[in-house]
Design an enzyme around this catalytic site. Structure first.
Site, PDB file in Angstrom:
ATOM      1  N   CYS A   2      47.803 104.405  -3.876  1.00 14.23           N
ATOM      2  CA  CYS A   2      46.974 105.716  -3.347  1.00 14.23           C
ATOM      3  C   CYS A   2      47.757 106.504  -2.863  1.00 14.23           C
ATOM      4  O   CYS A   2      49.162 106.619  -2.723  1.00 14.23           O
ATOM      5  CB  CYS A   2      46.371 105.112  -2.072  1.00 14.23           C
ATOM      6  SG  CYS A   2      45.401 103.543  -2.044  1.00 14.23           S
ATOM      7  N   ARG A  27      51.281 107.848  -9.479  1.00 19.61           N
ATOM      8  CA  ARG A  27      51.520 106.542  -8.663  1.00 19.61           C
ATOM      9  C   ARG A  27      50.471 105.417  -9.147  1.00 19.61           C
ATOM     10  O   ARG A  27      50.702 104.241  -8.613  1.00 19.61           O
ATOM     11  CB  ARG A  27      51.383 106.846  -7.250  1.00 19.61           C
ATOM     12  CG  ARG A  27      52.202 108.134  -6.751  1.00 19.61           C
ATOM     13  CD  ARG A  27      51.843 108.486  -5.521  1.00 19.61           C
ATOM     14  NE  ARG A  27      51.644 107.722  -4.286  1.00 19.61           N
ATOM     15  CZ  ARG A  27      52.415 107.831  -3.666  1.00 19.61           C
ATOM     16  NH1 ARG A  27      53.431 108.639  -3.593  1.00 19.61           N
ATOM     17  NH2 ARG A  27      52.335 106.768  -2.574  1.00 19.61           N
ATOM     18  N   TRP A  76      43.936 103.138  -5.105  1.00 14.51           N
ATOM     19  CA  TRP A  76      44.467 101.827  -5.938  1.00 14.51           C
ATOM     20  C   TRP A  76      43.889 100.688  -5.229  1.00 14.51           C
ATOM     21  O   TRP A  76      44.387 100.272  -3.936  1.00 14.51           O
ATOM     22  CB  TRP A  76      46.059 101.798  -5.966  1.00 14.51           C
ATOM     23  CG  TRP A  76      46.649 100.837  -6.893  1.00 14.51           C
ATOM     24  CD1 TRP A  76      46.559 101.147  -8.143  1.00 14.51           C
ATOM     25  CD2 TRP A  76      46.951  99.588  -6.623  1.00 14.51           C
ATOM     26  NE1 TRP A  76      47.305  99.994  -8.776  1.00 14.51           N
ATOM     27  CE2 TRP A  76      47.376  99.097  -7.990  1.00 14.51           C
ATOM     28  CE3 TRP A  76      47.027  98.788  -5.524  1.00 14.51           C
ATOM     29  CZ2 TRP A  76      47.857  97.802  -7.962  1.00 14.51           C
ATOM     30  CZ3 TRP A  76      47.509  97.312  -5.744  1.00 14.51           C
ATOM     31  CH2 TRP A  76      47.959  97.061  -6.868  1.00 14.51           C
ATOM     32  N   ASN A 102      45.931 105.698   2.957  1.00  9.47           N
ATOM     33  CA  ASN A 102      46.838 104.827   2.342  1.00  9.47           C
ATOM     34  C   ASN A 102      47.249 103.688   3.250  1.00  9.47           C
ATOM     35  O   ASN A 102      47.752 103.977   4.426  1.00  9.47           O
ATOM     36  CB  ASN A 102      48.168 105.616   1.942  1.00  9.47           C
ATOM     37  CG  ASN A 102      48.011 106.641   0.920  1.00  9.47           C
ATOM     38  OD1 ASN A 102      46.914 106.947   0.278  1.00  9.47           O
ATOM     39  ND2 ASN A 102      48.729 107.331   0.355  1.00  9.47           N
ATOM     40  N   GLY A 103      47.323 102.633   2.781  1.00 10.60           N
ATOM     41  CA  GLY A 103      47.819 101.319   3.137  1.00 10.60           C
ATOM     42  C   GLY A 103      46.885 100.263   3.493  1.00 10.60           C
ATOM     43  O   GLY A 103      45.719 100.496   2.954  1.00 10.60           O
ATOM     44  N   GLU A 484      65.540  93.506 -17.192  1.00 12.28           N
ATOM     45  CA  GLU A 484      65.200  94.673 -17.526  1.00 12.28           C
ATOM     46  C   GLU A 484      64.404  95.035 -18.505  1.00 12.28           C
ATOM     47  O   GLU A 484      63.438  95.736 -18.598  1.00 12.28           O
ATOM     48  CB  GLU A 484      66.531  95.754 -16.928  1.00 12.28           C
ATOM     49  CG  GLU A 484      65.877  97.118 -16.871  1.00 12.28           C
ATOM     50  CD  GLU A 484      64.642  97.567 -16.233  1.00 12.28           C
ATOM     51  OE1 GLU A 484      64.402  96.577 -15.091  1.00 12.28           O
ATOM     52  OE2 GLU A 484      64.105  98.498 -16.019  1.00 12.28           O
ATOM     53  N   LYS A 488      60.586  95.960 -18.960  1.00 11.50           N
ATOM     54  CA  LYS A 488      60.372  97.157 -19.736  1.00 11.50           C
ATOM     55  C   LYS A 488      59.012  97.211 -20.513  1.00 11.50           C
ATOM     56  O   LYS A 488      58.245  97.870 -20.426  1.00 11.50           O
ATOM     57  CB  LYS A 488      61.399  97.914 -19.889  1.00 11.50           C
ATOM     58  CG  LYS A 488      61.501  99.378 -19.862  1.00 11.50           C
ATOM     59  CD  LYS A 488      61.932  99.990 -18.519  1.00 11.50           C
ATOM     60  CE  LYS A 488      61.400  99.501 -17.299  1.00 11.50           C
ATOM     61  NZ  LYS A 488      61.614  99.905 -15.942  1.00 11.50           N
ATOM     62  N   GLU A 491      55.661  95.508 -19.214  1.00 11.13           N
ATOM     63  CA  GLU A 491      54.789  96.497 -18.378  1.00 11.13           C
ATOM     64  C   GLU A 491      54.095  97.679 -18.879  1.00 11.13           C
ATOM     65  O   GLU A 491      52.944  97.881 -18.588  1.00 11.13           O
ATOM     66  CB  GLU A 491      55.689  97.128 -17.103  1.00 11.13           C
ATOM     67  CG  GLU A 491      56.538  98.067 -17.433  1.00 11.13           C
ATOM     68  CD  GLU A 491      57.555  98.443 -16.131  1.00 11.13           C
ATOM     69  OE1 GLU A 491      56.727  98.611 -15.009  1.00 11.13           O
ATOM     70  OE2 GLU A 491      58.717  98.800 -16.281  1.00 11.13           O
ATOM     71  N   HIS A 507      67.380  74.115 -22.536  1.00 14.13           N
ATOM     72  CA  HIS A 507      66.933  73.073 -21.432  1.00 14.13           C
ATOM     73  C   HIS A 507      65.288  73.076 -21.387  1.00 14.13           C
ATOM     74  O   HIS A 507      64.732  72.803 -20.505  1.00 14.13           O
ATOM     75  CB  HIS A 507      67.535  73.304 -20.064  1.00 14.13           C
ATOM     76  CG  HIS A 507      69.060  73.097 -20.347  1.00 14.13           C
ATOM     77  ND1 HIS A 507      69.577  71.748 -20.244  1.00 14.13           N
ATOM     78  CD2 HIS A 507      70.076  73.996 -20.294  1.00 14.13           C
ATOM     79  CE1 HIS A 507      70.979  72.132 -20.425  1.00 14.13           C
ATOM     80  NE2 HIS A 507      71.295  73.378 -20.455  1.00 14.13           N
ATOM     81  N   LYS A 607      53.090 103.169  -9.234  1.00 16.11           N
ATOM     82  CA  LYS A 607      54.707 103.664  -9.226  1.00 16.11           C
ATOM     83  C   LYS A 607      55.155 103.142  -7.884  1.00 16.11           C
ATOM     84  O   LYS A 607      56.267 102.742  -7.756  1.00 16.11           O
ATOM     85  CB  LYS A 607      54.745 105.323  -9.211  1.00 16.11           C
ATOM     86  CG  LYS A 607      56.114 105.713  -9.196  1.00 16.11           C
ATOM     87  CD  LYS A 607      56.739 105.372 -10.395  1.00 16.11           C
ATOM     88  CE  LYS A 607      58.311 105.903 -10.462  1.00 16.11           C
ATOM     89  NZ  LYS A 607      59.119 105.226 -11.484  1.00 16.11           N
TER      90      LYS A 607
HETATM   91  O1  M6R Z   1      60.476 102.033  -5.809  1.00 15.19           O
HETATM   92  P1  M6R Z   1      61.343 100.610  -5.881  1.00 15.19           P
HETATM   93  O2  M6R Z   1      62.447 101.032  -6.530  1.00 15.19           O
HETATM   94  O3  M6R Z   1      61.195  99.943  -4.749  1.00 15.19           O
HETATM   95  O4  M6R Z   1      59.998 100.058  -6.681  1.00 15.19           O
HETATM   96  C1  M6R Z   1      60.268  98.641  -7.221  1.00 15.19           C
HETATM   97  C2  M6R Z   1      59.433  98.126  -8.335  1.00 15.19           C
HETATM   98  O5  M6R Z   1      57.978  98.180  -7.915  1.00 15.19           O
HETATM   99  C3  M6R Z   1      59.836  98.838  -9.552  1.00 15.19           C
HETATM  100  O6  M6R Z   1      61.242  98.969  -9.922  1.00 15.19           O
HETATM  101  C4  M6R Z   1      59.002  98.404 -10.622  1.00 15.19           C
HETATM  102  O7  M6R Z   1      59.375  97.118 -11.112  1.00 15.19           O
HETATM  103  C5  M6R Z   1      59.172  99.442 -11.888  1.00 15.19           C
HETATM  104  N1  M6R Z   1      58.056 100.335 -11.938  1.00 15.19           N
HETATM  105  C6  M6R Z   1      59.461  98.866 -13.031  1.00 15.19           C
HETATM  106  O8  M6R Z   1      59.633  99.604 -14.107  1.00 15.19           O
END
Ligand code: M6R
Length: 612
Positions: A2, A27, A76, A102-103, A484, A488, A491, A507, A607
């Protein structure tokens, strides 16, 4: 997650709020709304499910609501479906108080039952509505809005950043923060609140960060902040040193691609100020050489891509320091009764500095006596403020949900921290230290070299994008890199993919390899190149299509076995993931582009993940 923005001044609030919300879109959200107040029209609340353009059309780009004071929100969904009714702002029953939040209010069920017992009717399924209703309830009882606010704060539990607009207070709104980010912005004859500085940077760079328990009364001619006991607080102001263009696309089709291209510069900014006379120097660290020598263990905690940085860090720091380093998911760490104490350094990694799981892990580690050093991108964020030591990555604002430049700057900073400690511990031979520093200085230029060769990756994406199951395999640093690369890709392209330690395939997972399965084989870690080659042969024998990544020195050898080979320049082993991640980011980008995905705002993602 949010987003909140609030404005009071002499201009019409509607368009300013919509513009701010647009800048918070990155976000992640599923609905949006604004509340604007004017003496003539009273409190006008408009909200809509879906993209901001739906809300914008509903309010004629802000012109259909009248008033120079207002609050806005992107939601969100957590409690209740994403729909118009559950969107924020939420109104009290008498429609005189509007709240954005937010929260999560953890005890909202019992408060709701209590208020229903008092005859109050609820419109939504959200936890937020209880704040608006409880506030109105206490306001009716006390006749004083600030008293009512403090009563509510004593009653609610959980995490919250709140913006509160009341029809009886036409020249001010109220802001509150606990465990969710909120900042105050000071303009010329106007004031702002925002959950993220990008929402207001167009109007002001003078900000201060609210602390937990603080309440701010925000007026056009100034902001007065009070502490949890109602005592006035003098807030320190700081100036944001990046400008609005840093948070705009600057001619690129997507923020993600712009941020990929910004990596050499971001790494340069992060590295160069910390290199003096060919040594790594951290002027910002307070930890003494004796304390570093006394450390028995390092534990890295983080989530998502930041966790993947920590996975690379485990290999690199153990190699540099010859001390045990453990990397844990923050969401697991907090529930595993972790073995950390005053002899443990806990390194917390977070781009946003607001990730709730990471924050909870930090607090737990601190309560167990560990020293906390965080690597954070957002200056003044909660994680930065609660750590004993902070190393900032100078990546600038990262808007795309899929992290790229933040990952790269975190990684290089963690490597530098390892070098700094190694220098003190004497755990790396002087010649090796020298050669690593040389490569560190050359890293941004080598990243530029990788970015000059995107055509082949684009072509590969054009022939691979129809795959719906992809494996990333690699050993040692390449395994961490694969984690990673796979995240990437999944997502932003929504393709199912997994990263496996190449030696682990046999395995179990190798049973999934069949004719046409795409395997991305990472072979940048030279000491295990031959072993990785054997794993490629194994998957090819079972029908896999292979795309491989290696360094210049091994390209020719690899081409004897694999047709599609991507390369990175040679560098010191510890920096292979820093170069290797770039082709993987670009591959993901073009795969997602081919599939017509919403690259900067992937479905279901946010985000900054401020819920558990
Ligand atoms: O803001 P942060 O680095 O703590 O966020 C952690 C994850 O939510 C963040 O790295 C997420 O996996 C990425 N959006 C992936 O691209």
């Amino acid at each position: 997650m949010c987003g909140i923005v609030g404005y009071v001044g002499s201009a019409q609030a509607g368009p300013i709020l919509l513009d701010g919300l647009e800048r918070l879109e990155y976000r992640g959200y599923d609905s949006a709304g604004i509340a604007v107040l004017s003496p003539e029209k009273g409190l006008q609340v408009k909200k809509a499910k879906g993209r901001l353009k739906v809300l914008s059309a509903l309010v004629d780009e802000g012109r259909a609501v009248e008033g120079t004071i207002g609050i806005g929100h992107t939601r969100w969904a957590t409690h209740g479906q994403p729909n118009d009714v559950n969107s924020h702002p939420h109104l009290s029953q008498d429609s005189r108080i509007a709240v954005v939040h937010n929260g999560i209010i953890e005890n909202y069920v019992e408060i709701k039952e209590y208020l229903i017992g008092k005859g109050i009717r609820f419109r939504s399924e959200t936890d937020t509505e209880v704040v608006a209703q409880l506030l109105a309830y206490h306001y009716r009882k006390t006749g004083d809005l600030m008293t009512a606010v403090y009563r509510v704060l004593h009653r609610i539990e959980g995490a919250y950043a709140l913006g509160i607009l009341c029809a009886d207070m036409p020249d001010a709104f109220i802001a509150v923060r606990k465990d969710a980010p909120l900042l105050l912005g000071y303009g010329q004859g106007c004031s702002f609140i925002a959950s993220d500085v990008t929402a207001i940077i167009k109007h002001t760079r003078e900000v201060s960060y609210m602390e937990d328990g603080e309440v701010a009364v925000v007026k056009a001619d100034g902001i007065q902040v009070y502490d949890a006991l109602g005592q006035p607080v003098e807030k320190e102001r700081c100036t944001i040193d990046w400008d609005v263009s840093a948070a705009e696309k600057g001619g690129y089709a997507h923020f993600m691609f712009k941020e990929i291209m910004e990596q050499p510069e971001a790494v340069r900014k992060t590295v160069h100020p910390r290199l003096k006379d060919r040594r790594v120097v951290f002027d910002e660290l307070k930890v003494t050489p004796d304390e570093i020598r006394g450390l028995q263990r390092i534990v890295i905690v983080a989530c998502g891509s930041s966790y993947h940085v920590g996975m690379v860090g485990k290999y690199n720091l153990e190699r540099l320091l010859r001390r045990p380093v453990e990397t844990m998911l923050a969401s697991e760490f907090r529930y595993c009764d972790p073995l950390v104490d005053e002899h443990t350094l806990v390194i917390v990694i977070s781009q946003s500095g607001e990730t709730l799981d990471t924050m909870a892990a930090l607090r737990q580690a601190r309560s167990l006596g560990a020293r906390i050093l965080s690597i954070v991108n957002v200056v003044g964020s909660s994680i930065a403020r609660e750590s004993d030591e902070v190393l900032y990555t100078w990546a600038g604002p990262e808007i795309a949900v899929a992290t790229t430049k933040a990952y790269s700057t975190q990684l290089v900073l963690l490597d530098m921290l390892g070098l700094y400690f190694a220098d003190i511990l004497g755990s790396v031979k002087p010649e090796e230290y020298e050669s690593i520093i040389e490569e560190l200085q050359a890293l941004p230029a080598k990243m530029e070299e990788v970015l000059e060769n995107t055509e082949k990756i684009k072509y590969l994406a054009s022939v691979c994008f129809n795959h719906n199951s992809i494996f990333f395999i690699g050993r040692n640093l390449d395994y961490a890199l694969g984690l990673e690369g796979s995240l990437k890709l999944k997502e932003i392209s929504y393709i199912h993919c997994e990263a496996y330690a190449a030696g682990e395939l046999k395995h179990g997972t190798i049973s999934l390899i069949e004719d046409g399965t795409l395997v991305v084989a990472l072979c940048t870690y030279a000491p295990l190149f031959d072993k990785s080659l054997s794993n490629i042969v194994e998957v090819k024998a079972r029908g896999a299509d292979v795309v491989a990544l290696t360094d210049d020195s091994h390209a020719e050898e690899l081409r004897k076995t694999v047709g599609n080979v991507l390369t990175i320049p040679d560098t010191h082993t510890i920096f292979k993931p820093s170069l290797g991640v770039i082709p993987l980011q670009i591959f993901s980008y073009y795969m997602a582009l081919q599939r017509g995905c919403d690259i900067d705002k992937p479905r279901n993602l946010a985000k900054s993940v401020t819920v558990e």
